[in-house]
Motif scaffolding. Structure first.
Motif, PDB file in Angstrom:
ATOM      1  N   PRO A  87      -3.393 -15.394  -5.580  1.00 20.75           N
ATOM      2  CA  PRO A  87      -2.801 -16.304  -4.592  1.00 20.75           C
ATOM      3  C   PRO A  87      -2.124 -15.590  -3.431  1.00 20.75           C
ATOM      4  O   PRO A  87      -1.820 -16.216  -2.412  1.00 20.75           O
ATOM      5  N   ILE A  88      -1.880 -14.286  -3.562  1.00 15.95           N
ATOM      6  CA  ILE A  88      -1.165 -13.560  -2.496  1.00 15.95           C
ATOM      7  C   ILE A  88      -2.034 -12.467  -1.887  1.00 15.95           C
ATOM      8  O   ILE A  88      -1.527 -11.516  -1.299  1.00 15.95           O
ATOM      9  N   LYS A  89      -3.347 -12.588  -2.018  1.00 13.62           N
ATOM     10  CA  LYS A  89      -4.228 -11.539  -1.495  1.00 13.62           C
ATOM     11  C   LYS A  89      -4.201 -11.470   0.030  1.00 13.62           C
ATOM     12  O   LYS A  89      -4.428 -10.407   0.616  1.00 13.62           O
ATOM     13  N   TYR A 112      -5.571  -4.935  -0.595  1.00  6.71           N
ATOM     14  CA  TYR A 112      -6.767  -5.787  -0.592  1.00  6.71           C
ATOM     15  C   TYR A 112      -7.434  -5.759   0.778  1.00  6.71           C
ATOM     16  O   TYR A 112      -8.671  -5.667   0.881  1.00  6.71           O
ATOM     17  N   PHE A 113      -6.628  -5.810   1.830  1.00  2.38           N
ATOM     18  CA  PHE A 113      -7.163  -5.778   3.183  1.00  2.38           C
ATOM     19  C   PHE A 113      -7.929  -4.477   3.440  1.00  2.38           C
ATOM     20  O   PHE A 113      -8.991  -4.472   4.076  1.00  2.38           O
ATOM     21  N   LEU A 114      -7.397  -3.378   2.912  1.00  2.03           N
ATOM     22  CA  LEU A 114      -8.027  -2.078   3.107  1.00  2.03           C
ATOM     23  C   LEU A 114      -9.139  -1.801   2.099  1.00  2.03           C
ATOM     24  O   LEU A 114      -9.877  -0.818   2.245  1.00  2.03           O
ATOM     25  N   ALA A 117       0.828  -1.216   0.000  1.00  2.00           N
ATOM     26  CA  ALA A 117       0.000   0.000   0.000  1.00  2.00           C
ATOM     27  C   ALA A 117       0.858   1.260   0.000  1.00  2.00           C
ATOM     28  O   ALA A 117       0.767   2.122   0.885  1.00  2.00           O
ATOM     29  N   ILE A 118       1.707   1.375  -1.010  1.00  2.00           N
ATOM     30  CA  ILE A 118       2.643   2.497  -1.105  1.00  2.00           C
ATOM     31  C   ILE A 118       1.938   3.697  -1.717  1.00  2.00           C
ATOM     32  O   ILE A 118       1.554   3.677  -2.899  1.00  2.00           O
TER      33      ILE A 118
END
Length: 362
Positions: A205-207, A213-215, A152-153
């Motif tokens: 596969p890396i979510k 994605y979390f935010l 999340a840059i």
């Protein structure tokens, strides 16, 4: 990211690659350093679907480093024509000459690779990782997009500070085994799942480790490049000289500048008096029989837009009245297609051949 999460990241990615990775791309078949290098240069700023046909044609003609190194730059640019960003083709040819003369092969060491024209840190890493399974990270556009979402840059990845940070993350995430598959997996994931628009997060596969994605903010990344002034507009008049031998006149452009090293029609400003211009430029005994303006066309470059106003000039002189050199020549339309031509020139040739009132050009 904690060590256990770093391992989980690469393992998840490799498991996904085993099931869904693009293993049948032509450069994945017999991925030698030479074949990977050619593909990496072609894929810079160009989509895979566009590159495939160019790559297959190029590597069929130049099957190895020796063939490419011993070719002329005109031969290289002829097969590069239409792919754009022609400095890539010129650098590829020059790097092949240097590598062949110095090493007799594509050097297998990072310090040597990065010295070659057109090869930066990411390209060198990709060659060593994909062809030789060496532990070097890559940071192309796909990887940058994945990492800016993972972490999340909130800044443009082109800033030196952010790019340095992304290289740090890319190195930390690099696994100790299956580096080639991992590197290809990152590229494939960015191209097919973690896409710029409408990423397919539900099947990623890396979510689970992705902060964006979390935010729920994955659409905010990567942060766009700061806006600059709109593209400037330039104009030019392309002069299509045609003689009674049914030939057209082409000039070999300088190696530097737009369309460097390619063949194209002579150009002048749109305000130019063409009869006077022809006399000044070519100094030949002739008679201009007709001047016909053709529909304009627009070509976009990275930094500006070019509006082209083509003019067909039929002259009565024979070709030996205009001095030829290795930089200027009269050619038939058929032979012209065999030269390296920029996209607008090629487009104009096709239009001329298709026009019913210009059949004398064929």
């Amino acid at each position: 990211m904690k060590q256990e999460n770093l391992v989980s990241f690469s393992q998840s990615l490799l498991e996904w690659f085993d099931s869904y990775g693009r293993k049948h791309l032509p450069w994945k078949i017999n991925p030698t350093p030479y074949r990977v290098w050619v593909s990496e240069i072609m894929l810079q700023q160009t989509q895979v679907t566009t590159v495939i046909s160019y790559y297959e044609r190029f590597t069929k003609h130049f099957s190895d480093l020796s063939c490419l190194a011993q070719a002329s730059v005109d031969e290289v640019l002829e097969l590069w024509a239409g792919l754009g960003y022609y400095a890539r083709g010129r650098n590829l040819h020059r790097a092949a000459q240097i590598a062949w003369d110095t090493y007799g092969e594509i050097p297998p060491h990072f310090e040597d690779l990065i010295k070659l024209p057109g090869i930066g840190r990411s390209t060198a890493g990709a060659i060593l990782a994909l062809a030789l399974n060496q532990s070097y990270p890559v940071l192309d556009g796909n990887v940058k997009r994945i990492l800016t979402r993972q972490y999340a840059i909130n800044d443009w990845f082109g800033h030196p500070r952010i790019e340095k940070l992304l290289w740090q993350y890319a190195e930390e995430l690099l696994p100790t085994e299956r580096v080639a598959d991992y590197t290809q997996a990152l590229m494939d994931l960015g191209a097919t799942v973690c896409t710029r628009q409408r990423p397919k997060c539900s099947i990623c596969p890396i979510k689970d480790s992705c902060q964006a994605y979390f935010l729920g903010t994955q659409g905010n990344y990567p942060v766009p490049k700061p806006q600059k002034n709109p593209l400037s507009l330039r104009t030019t008049q392309m002069v299509i000289l045609s003689n009674h031998q049914q030939e057209i006149f082409l000039e070999h452009r300088p190696l530097t500048g737009i369309w460097g090293g390619l063949w194209s029609f002579p150009e002048c400003s749109i305000e130019t008096n063409l009869e006077s211009w022809c006399e000044d430029q070519f100094n030949f005994n002739y008679q201009v029989e007709s001047i016909k303006k053709l529909p304009s066309l627009r070509h976009r470059f990275t930094h500006f837009i070019l509006d082209i106003y083509p003019v067909l000039v039929q002259v009565s002189s024979e070709h030996n009245n205009i001095a030829e050199s290795n930089q200027k020549t009269w050619v038939s339309t058929k032979k012209a297609y065999q030269l390296g031509l920029p996209a607008p020139t090629l487009k104009l040739l096709k239009k001329l051949n298709e026009a019913s009132d210009l059949k004398h050009m064929v």
